[in-house]
Design a protein around this motif. Structure first.
Motif, PDB file in Angstrom:
ATOM      1  N   ASN A   1       6.168  96.089  10.474  1.00  0.00           N
ATOM      2  CA  ASN A   1       6.400  95.979   9.037  1.00  0.00           C
ATOM      3  C   ASN A   1       5.986  94.586   8.595  1.00  0.00           C
ATOM      4  O   ASN A   1       6.519  93.582   9.097  1.00  0.00           O
ATOM      5  N   PHE A   2       5.046  94.495   7.668  1.00  0.00           N
ATOM      6  CA  PHE A   2       4.663  93.210   7.098  1.00  0.00           C
ATOM      7  C   PHE A   2       5.309  93.133   5.714  1.00  0.00           C
ATOM      8  O   PHE A   2       4.877  93.798   4.771  1.00  0.00           O
ATOM      9  N   GLY A   3       6.372  92.332   5.610  1.00  0.00           N
ATOM     10  CA  GLY A   3       7.127  92.256   4.377  1.00  0.00           C
ATOM     11  C   GLY A   3       6.800  91.001   3.591  1.00  0.00           C
ATOM     12  O   GLY A   3       6.865  89.887   4.128  1.00  0.00           O
ATOM     13  N   VAL A   4       6.439  91.165   2.327  1.00  0.00           N
ATOM     14  CA  VAL A   4       6.200  90.041   1.430  1.00  0.00           C
ATOM     15  C   VAL A   4       7.417  89.906   0.520  1.00  0.00           C
ATOM     16  O   VAL A   4       7.713  90.809  -0.277  1.00  0.00           O
ATOM     17  N   ILE A   5       8.132  88.806   0.642  1.00  0.00           N
ATOM     18  CA  ILE A   5       9.348  88.599  -0.141  1.00  0.00           C
ATOM     19  C   ILE A   5       8.959  88.113  -1.532  1.00  0.00           C
ATOM     20  O   ILE A   5       8.464  86.997  -1.709  1.00  0.00           O
ATOM     21  N   LEU A   6       9.174  88.969  -2.520  1.00  0.00           N
ATOM     22  CA  LEU A   6       8.787  88.668  -3.900  1.00  0.00           C
ATOM     23  C   LEU A   6       9.858  87.865  -4.625  1.00  0.00           C
ATOM     24  O   LEU A   6       9.547  86.975  -5.421  1.00  0.00           O
TER      25      LEU A   6
ATOM     26  N   LYS B   1      10.959  81.755   3.377  1.00  0.00           N
ATOM     27  CA  LYS B   1       9.528  81.982   3.569  1.00  0.00           C
ATOM     28  C   LYS B   1       9.123  83.350   3.037  1.00  0.00           C
ATOM     29  O   LYS B   1       9.937  84.258   2.960  1.00  0.00           O
ATOM     30  N   LYS B   2       7.863  83.493   2.686  1.00  0.00           N
ATOM     31  CA  LYS B   2       7.407  84.699   2.000  1.00  0.00           C
ATOM     32  C   LYS B   2       7.156  85.875   2.933  1.00  0.00           C
ATOM     33  O   LYS B   2       7.244  87.033   2.504  1.00  0.00           O
ATOM     34  N   LEU B   3       6.834  85.627   4.196  1.00  0.00           N
ATOM     35  CA  LEU B   3       6.413  86.704   5.096  1.00  0.00           C
ATOM     36  C   LEU B   3       7.491  87.029   6.115  1.00  0.00           C
ATOM     37  O   LEU B   3       7.982  86.150   6.826  1.00  0.00           O
ATOM     38  N   ASN B   4       7.850  88.304   6.181  1.00  0.00           N
ATOM     39  CA  ASN B   4       8.816  88.794   7.167  1.00  0.00           C
ATOM     40  C   ASN B   4       8.136  89.854   8.027  1.00  0.00           C
ATOM     41  O   ASN B   4       7.880  90.969   7.567  1.00  0.00           O
ATOM     42  N   ILE B   5       7.832  89.516   9.272  1.00  0.00           N
ATOM     43  CA  ILE B   5       7.197  90.455  10.199  1.00  0.00           C
ATOM     44  C   ILE B   5       8.286  91.090  11.067  1.00  0.00           C
ATOM     45  O   ILE B   5       9.096  90.396  11.677  1.00  0.00           O
TER      46      ILE B   5
ATOM     47  N   LYS C   1      17.422  79.048  11.958  1.00  0.00           N
ATOM     48  CA  LYS C   1      16.627  80.270  11.976  1.00  0.00           C
ATOM     49  C   LYS C   1      17.364  81.377  11.241  1.00  0.00           C
ATOM     50  O   LYS C   1      18.558  81.585  11.450  1.00  0.00           O
ATOM     51  N   VAL C   2      16.634  82.089  10.377  1.00  0.00           N
ATOM     52  CA  VAL C   2      17.175  83.223   9.639  1.00  0.00           C
ATOM     53  C   VAL C   2      16.235  84.407   9.819  1.00  0.00           C
ATOM     54  O   VAL C   2      15.029  84.285   9.589  1.00  0.00           O
ATOM     55  N   THR C   3      16.764  85.548  10.243  1.00  0.00           N
ATOM     56  CA  THR C   3      15.946  86.756  10.420  1.00  0.00           C
ATOM     57  C   THR C   3      16.556  87.917   9.644  1.00  0.00           C
ATOM     58  O   THR C   3      17.762  87.948   9.401  1.00  0.00           O
ATOM     59  N   ASN C   4      15.706  88.869   9.280  1.00  0.00           N
ATOM     60  CA  ASN C   4      16.134  90.045   8.520  1.00  0.00           C
ATOM     61  C   ASN C   4      15.659  91.305   9.243  1.00  0.00           C
ATOM     62  O   ASN C   4      14.460  91.529   9.396  1.00  0.00           O
ATOM     63  N   SER C   5      16.600  92.129   9.698  1.00  0.00           N
ATOM     64  CA  SER C   5      16.306  93.407  10.348  1.00  0.00           C
ATOM     65  C   SER C   5      16.864  94.534   9.490  1.00  0.00           C
ATOM     66  O   SER C   5      17.818  94.327   8.730  1.00  0.00           O
ATOM     67  N   PHE C   6      16.289  95.745   9.638  1.00  0.00           N
ATOM     68  CA  PHE C   6      16.757  96.838   8.792  1.00  0.00           C
ATOM     69  C   PHE C   6      16.431  98.192   9.398  1.00  0.00           C
ATOM     70  O   PHE C   6      15.445  98.352  10.132  1.00  0.00           O
ATOM     71  N   ALA C   7      17.280  99.158   9.098  1.00  0.00           N
ATOM     72  CA  ALA C   7      17.080 100.551   9.495  1.00  0.00           C
ATOM     73  C   ALA C   7      16.804 101.368   8.243  1.00  0.00           C
ATOM     74  O   ALA C   7      17.336 101.068   7.167  1.00  0.00           O
ATOM     75  N   GLN C   8      15.980 102.422   8.392  1.00  0.00           N
ATOM     76  CA  GLN C   8      15.605 103.253   7.251  1.00  0.00           C
ATOM     77  C   GLN C   8      15.679 104.736   7.622  1.00  0.00           C
ATOM     78  O   GLN C   8      15.289 105.122   8.723  1.00  0.00           O
ATOM     79  N   ILE C   9      16.179 105.535   6.691  1.00  0.00           N
ATOM     80  CA  ILE C   9      16.156 106.991   6.802  1.00  0.00           C
ATOM     81  C   ILE C   9      15.584 107.518   5.493  1.00  0.00           C
ATOM     82  O   ILE C   9      16.073 107.170   4.413  1.00  0.00           O
TER      83      ILE C   9
ATOM     84  N   SER D   1      13.698  80.930   7.289  1.00  0.00           N
ATOM     85  CA  SER D   1      14.266  79.698   6.768  1.00  0.00           C
ATOM     86  C   SER D   1      13.196  78.629   6.554  1.00  0.00           C
ATOM     87  O   SER D   1      12.379  78.362   7.434  1.00  0.00           O
ATOM     88  N   ASN D   2      13.225  78.017   5.388  1.00  0.00           N
ATOM     89  CA  ASN D   2      12.350  76.881   5.094  1.00  0.00           C
ATOM     90  C   ASN D   2      13.028  75.561   5.392  1.00  0.00           C
ATOM     91  O   ASN D   2      12.497  74.495   5.081  1.00  0.00           O
ATOM     92  N   ASP D   3      14.209  75.632   5.989  1.00  0.00           N
ATOM     93  CA  ASP D   3      14.975  74.429   6.314  1.00  0.00           C
ATOM     94  C   ASP D   3      14.346  73.740   7.526  1.00  0.00           C
ATOM     95  O   ASP D   3      14.158  74.356   8.577  1.00  0.00           O
ATOM     96  N   ASN D   4      14.053  72.468   7.388  1.00  0.00           N
ATOM     97  CA  ASN D   4      13.412  71.722   8.473  1.00  0.00           C
ATOM     98  C   ASN D   4      14.391  71.241   9.529  1.00  0.00           C
ATOM     99  O   ASN D   4      13.994  70.555  10.475  1.00  0.00           O
ATOM    100  N   SER D   5      15.668  71.579   9.385  1.00  0.00           N
ATOM    101  CA  SER D   5      16.662  71.104  10.347  1.00  0.00           C
ATOM    102  C   SER D   5      16.665  71.910  11.642  1.00  0.00           C
ATOM    103  O   SER D   5      17.391  71.578  12.573  1.00  0.00           O
TER     104      SER D   5
END
Length: 222
Positions: free
Chosen positions: A128-133, A166-170, A205-213, A198-202
């Motif tokens: 999944n190539f996700g573009v965060i709008l 960040k704009k891209l979520n793979i 790490k932030v990740t987004n996972s999801f399930a779909q039906i 995460s755009n935080d330079n410290s």
């Protein structure tokens, strides 16, 4: 001899064309989205936010190479994200806590390879190539007597956090699908977020996972 070879080539080409199949159509469904926050990227202090239950809507196109293999591409929109409740302290009179909701308006472009176990039942794997709008966060501070929205400047109760995300979520995914003879299909998949949003330079790490039906309808085919 040349005629025989020509006829054989035409027959092979005809068999190849007949084996190929193109289908397309709309699809909608239910999504369960979660986010994982790891401030040190060591998984020891990582915390997983509670699921956000949402929807997705869009369209798909499937190209079947032969009876067993094919490819599929989709364009979907889904307001992903997550929520989190932090228990407060008992001040003797009131119990203060905090609730946060993160909304990530995401344009998803899933691309997958499919294996057809039967004509109607298939399994798929892809990314999944996700573009965060849009990226917004709403925080509510609550108590036994009152809750207060932590508002932004326009008073909507939501804070724009797009600059922090960040704009891209793979997200690689696996899934299954079952299609009826009339083109109606049902599918389910799980996408594991691997991109650091995460755009935080410290170093967090932030990740987004999801399930779909979902459910959809395929037009075309032989």
């Amino acid at each position: 001899m040349k005629k025989i070879l020509l006829l054989a080539a035409v027959a092979v080409m005809g068999m190849s064309v007949s084996a190929q199949e193109f289908r397309f159509g709309p699809k909608v469904g239910f999504a369960m989205s979660t986010m994982k926050i790891d401030e040190n990227q060591d998984d020891l202090g990582a915390r997983k936010m509670s699921p956000k239950y949402t929807f997705y809507v869009g369209g798909m196109a499937e190209y079947k190479i032969n009876d067993n293999f094919g490819f599929q591409a989709e364009v979907l929109y889904s307001p992903l994200g997550a929520k989190e409740k932090i228990d407060g302290i008992d001040a003797g009179v009131v119990y203060v806590g905090e609730q946060t909701k993160v909304n990530l308006g995401t344009l998803l472009v899933p691309i997958s390879a499919k294996y057809f176990i039967t004509e109607g039942f298939s399994v798929a794997a892809g990314a999944n190539f996700g573009v965060i709008l849009t990226a917004k966060q709403k925080t509510v501070i609550g108590s036994d007597f009152i809750s207060i929205d932590v508002e932004d400047e326009d008073g909507s109760g939501e804070v724009d956090i797009k600059k922090d995300i960040k704009k891209l979520n793979i997200a690689p995914f696996v899934g299954v699908e079952y299609m009826l003879e009339n083109g109606l299909f049902f599918d389910a998949r799980y996408s594991l977020g691997v991109s650091n949003l995460s755009n935080d330079n410290s170093g967090g790490k932030v990740t987004n996972s999801f399930a779909q039906i979902g459910v959809g309808f395929k037009f075309g085919g032989n």
